[in-house]
Design a protein around this motif. Structure first.
Motif, short mmCIF file in Angstrom:
data_model
loop_
_atom_site.label_atom_id
_atom_site.label_comp_id
_atom_site.label_asym_id
_atom_site.label_seq_id
_atom_site.Cartn_x
_atom_site.Cartn_y
_atom_site.Cartn_z
N TRP A 40 -10.31 4.33 57.82
CA TRP A 40 -9.42 5.49 57.86
C TRP A 40 -9.81 6.53 58.91
CZ3 TRP A 40 -10.99 10.46 56.64
CH2 TRP A 40 -12.23 10.57 56.02
N ARG A 85 -7.59 4.60 51.69
CA ARG A 85 -7.09 3.33 52.25
C ARG A 85 -5.61 3.14 51.97
NH1 ARG A 85 -11.38 -1.25 52.65
NH2 ARG A 85 -9.58 -2.59 52.33
N LYS A 122 -7.38 0.24 56.57
CA LYS A 122 -8.84 0.10 56.77
C LYS A 122 -9.35 1.10 57.80
CE LYS A 122 -9.63 -4.84 56.12
NZ LYS A 122 -9.76 -6.06 56.90
#
Ligand SMILES: [Zn+2]
Ligand SMILES: [Zn+2]
Length: 350
Positions: free
Chosen positions: A324, A317, A322
């Motif tokens: 990923w 992250r 967010k």
């Protein structure tokens, strides 16, 4: 006449030296090689290898293979653009200046404030404790005085690696892990390295695009190699000699009329492909390893003592923000910034 020739050669030599000494020359040269290589590999798959390999499966199979090839090429291109144009520079107005109570050359990772943000530390306590820190670990030599003449080097001073240090070029303090890039002429947050293939620095905000680019470059080169081998076996090897596997020989023999252009081009592109396959896989391996460690290339190369205390998910992250995994399909830079603090680095112990 002789004087004229000597002057001309001298002039050309000076021009050439100027061109090579230009810091942008390597950037331009590498980017040109990169574009030619990428277009070459795409041409290679789309024109030669794909139609050959799927003849028994019909036009739909060729179409699917070509569509996949184009999707991969598009992913590489879009992430290359992001690597090139996303701004990594340290901006004091946006990111903050040297915090009050912290001195230049003070290892900030050893302050009590470097515990996770979920446990806020009293500001006054932080200030007094910060001055009683233990001696720092790794040391970095920072340019602190301009050289007197053009041939001299700047004077350098030792600073703890994880401290605020002065930037001689920008004439202001810069946070830990932020380094000045002589090519880009800016201070880059969490500077990893200067990428000549993109002509920009890889750092805090575009490391994600660099890693996604390398992932798709690895897929692209493996995909092309898988298609190239049967093509070579069934077509090229039967119409060329054993020595044509070396591309200068293949080009020379094409120019002399022994083999056709198609095979000379194939052999040349195969060498470009092998070079790209090697680069992409080795760089991807290095980058994945560094993301898992939470380190930059600079820190790994210079053996900086540093530990990122987060788990793997949080480390991911800190690079991709967010969700990923979605970055490998769409660049999400503008929706989800990296989940980290590029100034205070609260999870790093150095
Ligand atoms: Zn700077
Ligand atoms: Zn740079």
């Amino acid at each position: 006449m002789q004087n004229f020739c000597t002057e001309m050669i001298g002039g050309l030599r000076i021009r050439f030296r100027r061109l090579v000494n230009d810091v942008l020359f390597l950037d331009r040269f590498s980017q040109s090689c990169f574009i030619i290589g990428l277009v070459g590999i795409a041409m290679f798959g789309i024109l030669f290898a794909i139609p050959h390999l799927y003849t028994d499966f019909g036009d739909t199979a060729v179409l699917i293979a070509r569509a996949f090839g184009l999707f991969v090429a598009f992913q590489m291109f879009i992430n290359w653009l992001c690597m090139k144009f996303i701004d990594n520079r340290y901006d004091p107005d946006r990111h903050g200046t040297l915090p009050e109570g912290i001195q230049m050359g003070q290892n900030i990772s050893r302050l009590p404030a470097s515990v996770p943000e979920s446990k806020p530390v009293n500001e006054n306590k932080r200030k007094t404790n910060g001055l009683n820190q233990r001696k720092s670990g790794s040391v970095m030599y920072v340019a602190t005085e301009m050289p007197k003449t053009a041939d001299d080097l700047p004077k350098r001073t030792a600073y703890p690696y994880f401290s605020w240090t002065p930037c001689l070029r920008c004439n202001r303090p810069r946070p830990p892990r932020c380094h000045h890039c002589p090519q880009c002429n800016i201070c880059v947050l969490k500077r990893d390295h200067h990428c000549h293939f993109a002509g920009s620095c890889i750092g805090y905000r575009n490391l994600r695009h660099f890693s996604v680019f390398l992932f798709w470059a690895t897929v692209a080169t493996i995909f092309s190699t898988v298609h190239a081998l049967p093509y070579y076996y069934y077509h090229v090897i039967q119409n060329t000699s054993f020595f044509d596997v070396l591309f200068p020989v293949a080009i020379a023999r094409y120019l002399l009329g022994y083999i056709c252009l198609r095979y000379a081009l194939f052999v040349t592109l195969s060498w470009i492909l092998i070079t790209f396959l090697y680069w992409a896989t080795s760089f991807l391996k290095i980058v994945v390893n560094l993301i898992m460690l939470g380190k930059t290339t600079f820190e790994a190369d210079n053996k900086m003592e540093l530990t990122d205390r987060r788990n793997l998910n949080d480390k991911l992250r800190s690079v991709y923000g967010k969700y990923w995994i979605l970055n490998f399909i769409i660049p999400l830079q503008f929706l989800y910034e990296p989940d980290d603090d590029p100034i205070n680095w609260p999870f790093v112990k150095a």
